[in-house]
Design an enzyme around this catalytic site. Sequence first.
Site, PDB file in Angstrom:
ATOM      1  N   ALA A 504       0.830  -1.205   0.000  1.00 33.33           N
ATOM      2  CA  ALA A 504       0.000   0.000   0.000  1.00 33.33           C
ATOM      3  C   ALA A 504       0.859   1.247   0.000  1.00 33.33           C
ATOM      4  CB  ALA A 504      -0.908   0.004   1.233  1.00 33.33           C
ATOM      5  N   ASP A 606      15.336  -2.086  14.244  1.00 33.63           N
ATOM      6  CA  ASP A 606      16.778  -1.866  14.286  1.00 33.63           C
ATOM      7  C   ASP A 606      17.227  -0.794  13.305  1.00 33.63           C
ATOM      8  OD1 ASP A 606      19.447  -2.203  15.046  1.00 33.63           O
ATOM      9  OD2 ASP A 606      19.140  -4.342  15.367  1.00 33.63           O
ATOM     10  N   GLY A 664      22.302  14.684  -3.214  1.00 34.54           N
ATOM     11  CA  GLY A 664      21.158  13.866  -2.774  1.00 34.54           C
ATOM     12  C   GLY A 664      21.317  13.280  -1.384  1.00 34.54           C
ATOM     13  N   LYS A 682      16.492   9.779  17.217  1.00 37.02           N
ATOM     14  CA  LYS A 682      17.359   8.599  17.320  1.00 37.02           C
ATOM     15  C   LYS A 682      17.966   8.505  18.723  1.00 37.02           C
ATOM     16  CE  LYS A 682      18.505   8.694  12.411  1.00 37.02           C
ATOM     17  NZ  LYS A 682      19.467   9.094  11.410  1.00 37.02           N
TER      18      LYS A 682
END
Length: 819
Positions: A504, A606, A664, A682
């Site tokens: 999806a 992870d 990028g 994080k």
Amino acid sequence: MRVLKFGGTSLATAEKFNRAADIITHNICHSDVSVVLSAPANITNGLVSVIKNTILHGEAESQVFEIKSIFNRLFDGLGEMEGTFDKALLYLELDKILNQLMLYIQGIKLFGLCPNNIYARIISKGERLSIITMSVLLKARGYSTFIIDPVHYLLAKGDYLEAMVDIEVSSVNFRREPIPRKHIGLMPGFIAANEQGELVTLGRNGSDYSAAVLAACVRAECCEIWTDVDGVYSCDPRLVPDANLLSSLSYQEAMELSYFGAKVLHPKTILPISRFHIPCLIKNTNNPQGAGTLISNDGGEDNLAVKGITTLNKLCMVNVSGPGMKGMVGMASRVFSAMSIDGISVVLITQSSSEYSISFCIEANDKQVTQSLLQDNFELELKDGLLEPVEYIDDVAIVSLVGDAMRTEKGVASRFFTSLAEVNINIVAIAQGSSERSISAVIPNDKVSEAVKACHENLFNSNHYLDAFIIGVGGVGSELLEQMKRQQAKLADQGIVIRVCGLANSRGMLLDSKGIDLNFWRDALVNADEPFSFPRMMRLVQQNHIINPILIDCTSDQVIANQYVDFLSSGFHVVTPNKKANTTSMEYYQQLRNAARRRRRKFMYDTTVGAGLPVIENLQNLIAAGDELVKFTGILSGSLSHIFGKLDEGKSFSEATITVRESGFTEPDPRDDLSGIDVARKLLILAREAGMHLELEDVKIEPALPPNFDVSGDVDSFMSKLPEADAYFEKLARDARSEGRVLRYIGKIEHGLCSVNIQSVDVDDPMFRIKEGENALAFYSRYYQPIPLVLCGYGAGTQVTAAGVFADLMRTLGWKLGV
Ligand code: ADP
Ligand code: ASP
Ligand code: MG
């Protein structure tokens, strides 16, 4: 003499009937042959409906018409195949039998009931027609046949509908009037006669038993049961397509398997043949070359502790309990003799060691009769409170493991129950036969498919299925699909089947329980006309009894992350590189872990820190082993690792940012990196993993920009403003350089506090040499200090992230792979 039995599925069409005749004539070359036939498929059920409809509605026209049509098609088909086939004779016979049936229908209509003796005569008509048809067919092929009338030869005792054959007396009958030599004996299955010479039947599915009885009476050298599967499988092949075909079974194993529901053999079949040590072969009419399954004295070469998994469905469990049960001699026997008098068969019995209660299962259809039986027989005990009101648990089933060698194998029961727990099945009762040849659990009826699939995956060397539902097909999601496509064949060799059952994105959703073809997923998803819907996904999982669904969330969406608890609670594993779930409130963080634990599902994330680097797993291992995190520093952003590395080379901040963006390596809007929020998330994940109860607001974030730098406007205007930050960074970098240091954007955990900011680090710091997109994480712990445990490597990028997600996906299999 060999006895060959063909079941209804092997006689369902003219083509199949003809094939059965081929098998018979092929065998006649080797030895004498007698044949037992069932009614063609659907005929016996049709006759049962004729009776039911006549009682209920006074007529059964459409059912009679259906039966007539099945035989018409059969005769016409055979007529086309065999030129000299005497169709006309069969039409006459059919008319005779249908006329008789019409007379019975009138009688049933008149009385409004059908006594069992008439019932037996009606439902056994199909077998008679099968025999006449086969006789005409074999005659057309030039063979002589002899019709063995079971009413004449087989003496049976018991009920009209569940009789048991007396082998001794019946054997004498065969000795007195043997089957003439050079004739093919043809006997209708399912039928015998009682002492009064009246027709009785041997129980539904009883033609297998007829074959065994005939084999025993004539002391056949072999009894062959020809059906529509290659033999006996480790479980019903309709439930588990990769069920193992068993090459051999002992008589006891076969008996136990059939008793506990393996429909391929009727439970009464084994006793007569085992008594005379007659080997029994189960073979497939559609594949006569197949070896089949041999049932004999010897369990054979299969060398398996568990030979099969079977189920008995649509049962009711009865609990009889009360203070009067204890020490009252004969209570149990009174319960069971009450049941047996009315012919109610009790399938499984368990008794609590305190003798306070006895539980047993009966067929759901027998519940009403049981209720009144127990009420009548224990009226006084119930009134005096010696027995508590009898409890009835509806809609249960029994799942059983069967195997001779289970006796000596350890851990089978534990794997059985673990498998049931894995698919969230609540066990109502358990029983192990004292022979230890079988172990059974009573479970809710609607969980039977899941139970068999889970047990089969865990107890047999069969495929493990990973049924993935991937949401988000951007960089990571589409790379993951490519990696899966490349890896599918290799994993299949190891018995691991990855199927993408759901796919999806924000525009649409594809669902396919058999797995979406990964060669064409892009086009298929573009054309998907269904929007993403969790309930739809859930329904697919339920309807197809998928036992190992895995949600892989490759979005960075908060709304999806907020649904993880629902996914876990519904039995999905969740694998995600999305940081949102673990950085929402501490309360949600706990809910996720509780839901995963409760449902024994895996929550794998992870890749949320350091992409493919094995960060979370290592930290978890340290903490589990009793280590404690004292301090952490780390470069946790690939883009900022690039930008600050370029400052070392003397590039200005704006130049560095523009270059990295153009390559990028930043988010489309670099403010998402420079704000420090991603690094803060994080850091928070690591801090929580180390046991700290912190919220995102507790992380002190200093963006990777000068203080109070204006971040308003669109991306382009922000980028054009960037040179205004150069002077600030130039000074910072110069000061650092003068002390032999460099600037780094660092996340730090120390003294229970989390901070994210620009720091200057010296050459001894593990972060000093980290640049060009590399991530580094330094864990200073009770065991790792003063030299920290450092993990470093490329910490961003779709390939490593997708590979990390893939690794997490594989870890959901856990102990099954021995990892
Ligand atoms: P027949 O018409 O030949 O008597 P049945 O329908 O009574 O055939 O029995 C064969 C069916 O038994 C198979 O089609 C299969 O679906 C079912 N079955 C259930 N359990 C097993 C098993 N363990 N091994 C093989 N078949 C099984
Ligand atoms: N025709 C009978 C039944 O359907 C017996 C059999 O097929 O074994 O029960
Ligand atoms: Mg059968």
